[in-house]
Design a protein around this motif. Structure first.
Motif, PDB file in Angstrom:
ATOM      1  N   HIS A   9      43.096  19.747 -27.984  1.00  0.00           N
ATOM      2  CA  HIS A   9      44.064  19.528 -26.898  1.00  0.00           C
ATOM      3  C   HIS A   9      43.440  19.075 -25.580  1.00  0.00           C
ATOM      4  CE1 HIS A   9      46.181  22.105 -29.780  1.00  0.00           C
ATOM      5  NE2 HIS A   9      47.246  21.435 -29.399  1.00  0.00           N
ATOM      6  N   GLY A  18      46.565  24.241 -21.779  1.00  0.00           N
ATOM      7  CA  GLY A  18      46.756  25.249 -22.822  1.00  0.00           C
ATOM      8  C   GLY A  18      45.425  25.877 -23.137  1.00  0.00           C
ATOM      9  N   GLN A  19      45.426  26.808 -24.061  1.00  0.00           N
ATOM     10  CA  GLN A  19      44.178  27.459 -24.446  1.00  0.00           C
ATOM     11  C   GLN A  19      43.171  26.419 -24.903  1.00  0.00           C
ATOM     12  OE1 GLN A  19      45.368  30.525 -27.330  1.00  0.00           O
ATOM     13  NE2 GLN A  19      43.852  31.799 -26.309  1.00  0.00           N
ATOM     14  N   GLU A 103      52.560  23.481 -33.557  1.00  0.00           N
ATOM     15  CA  GLU A 103      52.258  22.733 -32.325  1.00  0.00           C
ATOM     16  C   GLU A 103      53.323  22.971 -31.249  1.00  0.00           C
ATOM     17  OE1 GLU A 103      49.595  21.134 -30.360  1.00  0.00           O
ATOM     18  OE2 GLU A 103      49.245  21.112 -32.516  1.00  0.00           O
ATOM     19  N   ARG A 106      52.755  26.308 -29.722  1.00  0.00           N
ATOM     20  CA  ARG A 106      51.627  26.294 -28.798  1.00  0.00           C
ATOM     21  C   ARG A 106      52.058  25.735 -27.438  1.00  0.00           C
ATOM     22  NH1 ARG A 106      47.333  23.841 -26.531  1.00  0.00           N
ATOM     23  NH2 ARG A 106      45.288  24.745 -26.936  1.00  0.00           N
ATOM     24  N   ARG A 109      54.068  28.340 -25.650  1.00  0.00           N
ATOM     25  CA  ARG A 109      53.197  29.357 -25.042  1.00  0.00           C
ATOM     26  C   ARG A 109      52.612  28.856 -23.729  1.00  0.00           C
ATOM     27  NH1 ARG A 109      50.417  30.100 -30.328  1.00  0.00           N
ATOM     28  NH2 ARG A 109      48.497  29.270 -29.423  1.00  0.00           N
ATOM     29  N   SER A 110      52.256  27.550 -23.718  1.00  0.00           N
ATOM     30  CA  SER A 110      51.572  26.983 -22.545  1.00  0.00           C
ATOM     31  C   SER A 110      52.508  26.823 -21.355  1.00  0.00           C
ATOM     32  CB  SER A 110      50.979  25.611 -22.867  1.00  0.00           C
ATOM     33  OG  SER A 110      50.148  25.687 -23.993  1.00  0.00           O
ATOM     34  N   VAL A 116      48.435  33.021 -21.475  1.00  0.00           N
ATOM     35  CA  VAL A 116      48.620  33.263 -22.899  1.00  0.00           C
ATOM     36  C   VAL A 116      48.753  34.760 -23.171  1.00  0.00           C
ATOM     37  CG1 VAL A 116      46.183  33.331 -23.538  1.00  0.00           C
ATOM     38  CG2 VAL A 116      47.869  32.547 -25.192  1.00  0.00           C
ATOM     39  N   ASP A 157      43.983  37.227 -29.039  1.00  0.00           N
ATOM     40  CA  ASP A 157      44.006  36.069 -29.951  1.00  0.00           C
ATOM     41  C   ASP A 157      43.922  36.548 -31.400  1.00  0.00           C
ATOM     42  OD1 ASP A 157      43.992  34.122 -27.960  1.00  0.00           O
ATOM     43  OD2 ASP A 157      41.804  33.901 -27.976  1.00  0.00           O
TER      44      ASP A 157
END
Ligand SMILES: [Zn+2]
Length: 308
Positions: A9, A18-19, A103, A106, A109-110, A116, A157
């Motif tokens: 990413h 994002g992470q 995806e 994710r 989450r972002s 997170v 995580d």
């Protein structure tokens, strides 16, 4: 030993942080540092040298998984400036209008949580509302020791991935995520329009000398648990899609979520795939040419920790 660098990413004003995501300037600096000590080969030369057996210990290649639009819009211009080409490993389902929830989740989450860890708290709370008897499992050694091969994961995580990948059924996990998305007023259809590349962008990559490779059809998280016939279908549909679109057969691949078994390796060989990548640096004693190691770009960051 030679190995690939694995990227996922990237962020800019449009694509959210994002992470583990990288800005263009971070990628630029990372490549600059790499090139001072090691040799980044063009993708086609890497493939050729795998076939000839002439890769040297300091040889690296760049790989981008999952056909993400942020890679095309943020990372590609950096590669162009530096005259580099890479491998791009593409799963096909999203090119047929399917949504790949991994995806989308994710992205959710972002953009919908301050960090997170805020998301993890909301998710663990939602899980325990539904399954209060799981309190013990969430604090078990199995949960905190999950994915021990990947040193960069935080405690949360690991617990989240243990819940998602080992304890919850797909249906239950989806139910929890849909619930959270609704709570937060997040529209997955809107998000899906800007997550992946389109046909023209894959063709453009090919024209610029990059190599496009297989990454399964629907990106299962545990392809190794599928029967051989289902694995065959995953890769055959992926192969047919890319061959039709690009006018030539892919010769390289990367294993989605590092998940494969002997059936996978056999069917890929039968398909004429000459080069495959794993998702970590683990040294396998009897590695085949379909199991080249890769370093996650996270390990090349100065802090060696995911940016939350
Ligand atoms: Zn992937």
């Amino acid at each position: 030993m030679a190995y690939g660098i694995m990227f996922h990413h990237f962020h800019n004003d449009f694509h959210p942080v994002g992470q583990g995501s990288l800005a263009a300037a971070q990628l630029e600096e990372m490549l600059e540092n790499l090139q001072q000590k090691q040799t980044i080969l063009p993708a086609d030369e890497w493939l050729q040298r795998v076939i000839e057996g002439t890769l040297q210990a300091d040889h690296r290649c760049l790989t981008f998984d999952d056909a993400l639009l942020c890679q095309y819009e943020v990372a590609l211009p950096v590669l162009q400036r530096r005259g580099l080409t890479a491998f791009w490993f593409v799963y096909s389902s999203v090119f047929f209008g399917n949504r790949e929830w991994l995806e989308i989740y994710r992205h959710f989450r972002s953009v919908a949580f301050a960090s997170v860890d805020h998301f993890y708290q909301a998710f663990f709370a939602a899980t325990l509302r539904l399954l209060p008897q799981w309190q013990e499992r969430l604090s078990s050694p199995q949960a905190s020791g999950h994915l021990a091969d990947f040193a960069f994961y935080s405690q949360n995580d690991r617990i989240f991935r243990y819940l998602r990948d080992e304890l919850l059924t797909t249906a239950l996990y989806d139910q929890l995520m849909q619930q959270l998305m609704q709570q937060q007023g997040y529209d997955p259809a809107q998000a899906a329009r800007h997550l992946w590349m389109c046909d023209e962008q894959l063709l453009d990559l090919q024209q610029q000398g990059h190599l496009i490779g297989l990454h399964s059809f629907s990106h299962p998280t545990r392809l190794d648990r599928l029967p051989a016939a289902a694995q065959q279908q995953e890769y055959q549909r992926n192969f047919t899609h890319l061959t039709h679109l690009l006018g030539q057969s892919p010769r390289s691949m990367a294993h989605p979520c590092n998940a494969y078994n002997q059936d996978t390796l056999r069917l890929l060989r039968e398909m004429g795939i000459q080069l495959g990548f794993r998702s970590n640096r683990l040294a396998l004693p009897d590695r085949t040419s379909l199991e080249w190691p890769r370093e996650d770009h996270i390990h090349l960051l100065p802090t060696a920790a995911p940016a939350a």
